[in-house]
Write a protein that holds these residues in place. Structure first.
Motif, PDB file in Angstrom:
ATOM      1  N   ILE A   1       0.967  -1.385  -0.046  1.00  0.00           N
ATOM      2  CA  ILE A   1      -0.031   0.038  -0.276  1.00  0.00           C
ATOM      3  C   ILE A   1       0.819   1.204   0.028  1.00  0.00           C
ATOM      4  CG2 ILE A   1      -1.743   1.178   1.227  1.00  0.00           C
ATOM      5  CD1 ILE A   1      -2.481  -1.362   2.816  1.00  0.00           C
ATOM      6  N   ALA A   2       0.403   2.309  -0.799  1.00  0.00           N
ATOM      7  CA  ALA A   2       1.302   3.515  -0.881  1.00  0.00           C
ATOM      8  C   ALA A   2       0.370   4.593  -1.243  1.00  0.00           C
ATOM      9  CB  ALA A   2       2.399   3.416  -1.787  1.00  0.00           C
ATOM     10  N   PRO A   3       0.825   5.900  -0.746  1.00  0.00           N
ATOM     11  CA  PRO A   3      -0.180   6.935  -1.417  1.00  0.00           C
ATOM     12  C   PRO A   3       0.295   7.362  -2.786  1.00  0.00           C
ATOM     13  CG  PRO A   3       1.644   8.006   0.087  1.00  0.00           C
ATOM     14  CD  PRO A   3       1.626   6.353  -0.145  1.00  0.00           C
ATOM     15  N   ASP A   4       1.051   6.768  -3.600  1.00  0.00           N
ATOM     16  CA  ASP A   4       1.307   7.003  -4.934  1.00  0.00           C
ATOM     17  C   ASP A   4       1.607   5.647  -5.549  1.00  0.00           C
ATOM     18  OD1 ASP A   4       4.627   6.763  -4.968  1.00  0.00           O
ATOM     19  OD2 ASP A   4       3.861   7.742  -2.952  1.00  0.00           O
ATOM     20  N   THR A   5       1.513   5.432  -6.968  1.00  0.00           N
ATOM     21  CA  THR A   5       1.780   4.222  -7.482  1.00  0.00           C
ATOM     22  C   THR A   5       3.329   4.089  -7.922  1.00  0.00           C
ATOM     23  OG1 THR A   5       1.465   5.447  -9.662  1.00  0.00           O
ATOM     24  CG2 THR A   5      -0.549   4.154  -8.730  1.00  0.00           C
ATOM     25  N   GLN A   6       4.087   5.247  -8.163  1.00  0.00           N
ATOM     26  CA  GLN A   6       5.429   5.171  -8.309  1.00  0.00           C
ATOM     27  C   GLN A   6       6.104   4.086  -7.126  1.00  0.00           C
ATOM     28  OE1 GLN A   6       6.309   9.376  -8.826  1.00  0.00           O
ATOM     29  NE2 GLN A   6       7.905   9.145  -7.388  1.00  0.00           N
TER      30      GLN A   6
ATOM     31  N   GLY B   1      -9.276   2.320  -0.279  1.00  0.00           N
ATOM     32  CA  GLY B   1      -9.822   2.953   1.006  1.00  0.00           C
ATOM     33  C   GLY B   1      -9.071   2.772   2.214  1.00  0.00           C
ATOM     34  N   PHE B   2      -7.763   3.483   2.431  1.00  0.00           N
ATOM     35  CA  PHE B   2      -7.038   2.915   3.305  1.00  0.00           C
ATOM     36  C   PHE B   2      -7.456   3.704   4.709  1.00  0.00           C
ATOM     37  CE2 PHE B   2      -2.870   4.040   5.869  1.00  0.00           C
ATOM     38  CZ  PHE B   2      -2.673   2.726   6.024  1.00  0.00           C
ATOM     39  N   ARG B   3      -7.867   4.681   4.968  1.00  0.00           N
ATOM     40  CA  ARG B   3      -8.484   5.334   6.203  1.00  0.00           C
ATOM     41  C   ARG B   3      -9.494   6.299   5.782  1.00  0.00           C
ATOM     42  NH1 ARG B   3      -5.760   1.517   7.711  1.00  0.00           N
ATOM     43  NH2 ARG B   3      -4.207   1.460   9.075  1.00  0.00           N
TER      44      ARG B   3
ATOM     45  N   ARG C   1      -7.211   8.323   0.815  1.00  0.00           N
ATOM     46  CA  ARG C   1      -7.393   7.356  -0.533  1.00  0.00           C
ATOM     47  C   ARG C   1      -5.729   6.995  -0.917  1.00  0.00           C
ATOM     48  NH1 ARG C   1     -10.949  10.224  -5.019  1.00  0.00           N
ATOM     49  NH2 ARG C   1      -9.337  11.860  -4.763  1.00  0.00           N
ATOM     50  N   GLN C   2      -5.225   5.703  -0.944  1.00  0.00           N
ATOM     51  CA  GLN C   2      -4.106   5.367  -1.327  1.00  0.00           C
ATOM     52  C   GLN C   2      -4.041   4.349  -2.564  1.00  0.00           C
ATOM     53  OE1 GLN C   2      -1.039   4.811   1.602  1.00  0.00           O
ATOM     54  NE2 GLN C   2      -1.889   6.243   2.958  1.00  0.00           N
ATOM     55  N   TRP C   3      -3.348   3.486  -2.609  1.00  0.00           N
ATOM     56  CA  TRP C   3      -3.266   2.665  -3.728  1.00  0.00           C
ATOM     57  C   TRP C   3      -2.644   1.243  -3.233  1.00  0.00           C
ATOM     58  CZ3 TRP C   3      -4.643   4.007  -8.588  1.00  0.00           C
ATOM     59  CH2 TRP C   3      -4.693   5.334  -8.846  1.00  0.00           C
ATOM     60  N   ILE C   4      -3.251   0.187  -3.731  1.00  0.00           N
ATOM     61  CA  ILE C   4      -2.932  -1.005  -3.331  1.00  0.00           C
ATOM     62  C   ILE C   4      -2.539  -1.891  -4.543  1.00  0.00           C
ATOM     63  CG2 ILE C   4      -5.103  -2.321  -3.412  1.00  0.00           C
ATOM     64  CD1 ILE C   4      -4.522  -3.552  -0.687  1.00  0.00           C
ATOM     65  N   ILE C   5      -1.553  -2.775  -4.408  1.00  0.00           N
ATOM     66  CA  ILE C   5      -1.393  -3.787  -5.569  1.00  0.00           C
ATOM     67  C   ILE C   5      -2.518  -4.983  -5.214  1.00  0.00           C
ATOM     68  CG2 ILE C   5       0.259  -5.490  -6.569  1.00  0.00           C
ATOM     69  CD1 ILE C   5       2.587  -3.920  -4.924  1.00  0.00           C
ATOM     70  N   PRO C   6      -3.262  -5.064  -6.189  1.00  0.00           N
ATOM     71  CA  PRO C   6      -4.439  -6.158  -6.155  1.00  0.00           C
ATOM     72  C   PRO C   6      -4.152  -7.296  -6.417  1.00  0.00           C
ATOM     73  CG  PRO C   6      -4.680  -4.781  -8.089  1.00  0.00           C
ATOM     74  CD  PRO C   6      -3.507  -4.236  -7.537  1.00  0.00           C
TER      75      PRO C   6
END
Length: 408
Positions: free
Chosen positions: A17-22, A90-92, A96-101
């Motif tokens: 999980i991260a706030p950015d995809t890079q 939906g992190f908190r 809004r963050q990003w996850i590797i699905p």
């Protein structure tokens, strides 16, 4: 009131999980590049059971993937292919963050959430084993939520829809019919969801029912006054629109255009002089607020027109803005909640400088909080009128077989 509720996604490792995809892309490539099996396992960060890797580990071949996402039927250790395209997560609350699905990377993905996700799905999250202490008693998101979405301390997820086609609602069978009868019109699933948001997603609900909520679990008063119900639905649709960053219940005619909501006037703004620096040596580490100037300081930059209420907005003791920033500051490494082991070194891989998208998202959050604060007096007055008027009783719902008898 809901037929199904469950846990949010439990990743079990923070680096996915991260706030950015890079950051996610760089972490995946670093994991793939490691040739030492022991170091690679440390990077992957498996859960241990009896000193051995648990269910998700480097050499695990997972049979089924996550609905809507590519699945590689081979272990992570042997995967030389690209990372799955990150998905908004939906992190908190309001974060809004990003996850590797990727089912191989997530300890407990809760497949039901992925299988019933859709462009119309909406999730309410609320505390389950504890009492809300301040701010709204529930949060709402259009994104698949984390286990700790509500305020970082567990909770339950209540989806609006029970299927990905949004044809079957997730409310208890019969409850909509029992509510529609005394109101004199057919209540829709969206109406009831919006009503709940209007009633419980604000501080007055939490304060008014503090004594009742000592026994965990939210209780919602259901008005049978048609006018009050309609008012709550209109207000609740705006609440949902705000909590979901404009993704759900958009209606330009009602003042809810699609896209990130904005305050009608005097909203948060970044001036040219206040631009948050994007150089590595000036990466922000601290955030602070000056009430006299109504200025939010982010490192060497700042955002103007920020009210004290935006700065202090909380979700049961968690200050939203400070918590949001803590995941984007220069030093942000965090352990897995409930895990005493140090986190994977992959989590240290992050941008070298503050990203412009961080600023844009922070401004989005501030505008949303500003509009929510402005609606709180209306919600408080509406709740006062609802609880003082006629309501649908639990006895009536039990008689109709909608809800079960509570064990004595």
């Amino acid at each position: 009131m809901f037929d199904y509720d469950g846990s949010g996604v439990m990743p079990g490792r923070t680096w996915v999980i991260a706030p950015d995809t890079q950051s996610l892309e760089a972490r995946w490539k670093r994991l793939q590049a490691e040739t030492d099996p022991n170091k690679k396992e440390m990077l992957f960060h498996p859960h241990l059971r009896g000193g051995k890797p648990g269910d998700k580990h480097l050499n695990k071949v997972v049979k089924e993937g996550l609905t809507g996402h590519r699945h590689a039927a081979l272990s992570v250790a042997n995967d030389k292919g690209p990372m799955n395209v990150p998905q908004r997560y939906g992190f908190r609350s309001f974060d809004r963050q990003w996850i590797i699905p990727d089912a191989r990377l997530i300890n407990q993905a809760n497949p039901n959430l992925w299988a019933t996700n859709s462009p119309r799905q909406i999730y309410a999250t609320a505390p389950h084993d504890r009492t809300p202490t301040g701010g709204p008693a529930l949060a709402i998101t259009s994104l698949i939520p984390d286990l700790h979405h509500y305020n970082g301390r567990g909770g339950r997820v209540f989806p609006l829809w029970a299927d990905s086609e949004s044809k079957t609602h997730n409310f208890a069978p019969g409850i909509i019919a029992e509510l529609s009868a005394p109101l004199g019109f057919e209540v829709t699933p969206e109406d009831l969801f919006a009503y709940i948001a209007a009633v419980a997603a604000h501080p007055d609900y939490t304060a008014r029912f503090a004594k009742d909520l000592k026994q965990p679990g939210l209780r919602i008063p259901l008005t049978v006054d048609a006018d009050l119900f309609a008012q709550a639905v209109r207000l609740g649709r705006e609440i949902v629109w705000l909590h979901t960053f404009g993704d759900r219940f958009a209606d330009p005619a009602a003042g809810r255009p699609a896209g990130a909501p904005r305050m009608p006037e005097y909203g948060p703004v970044v001036s040219k002089d206040g631009t948050i620096p994007d150089s590595p040596e000036r990466f922000p580490q601290d955030i602070s607020y000056n009430g006299d100037t109504r200025r939010l300081h982010v490192g060497d930059g700042y955002i103007d027109n920020v009210s004290p209420a935006m700065w202090t907005y909380e979700i049961s003791g968690v200050p939203v803005i400070q918590h949001w920033f803590s995941y984007r500051r220069r030093d942000r490494e965090r352990p897995v909640i409930g895990d005493r082991r140090p986190p994977s070194p992959l989590g240290r891989i992050q941008p070298e400088a503050w990203l412009a998208e961080y600023t844009s998202e922070l401004v989005n959050v501030l505008h949303i909080l500003g509009r929510l604060v402005a609606l709180e007096p209306q919600q408080a007055e509406l709740l006062k009128r609802i609880v003082s008027g006629p309501t649908l009783t639990t006895d009536r719902l039990r008689e109709a077989g909608v809800i079960a008898e509570v064990p004595s």
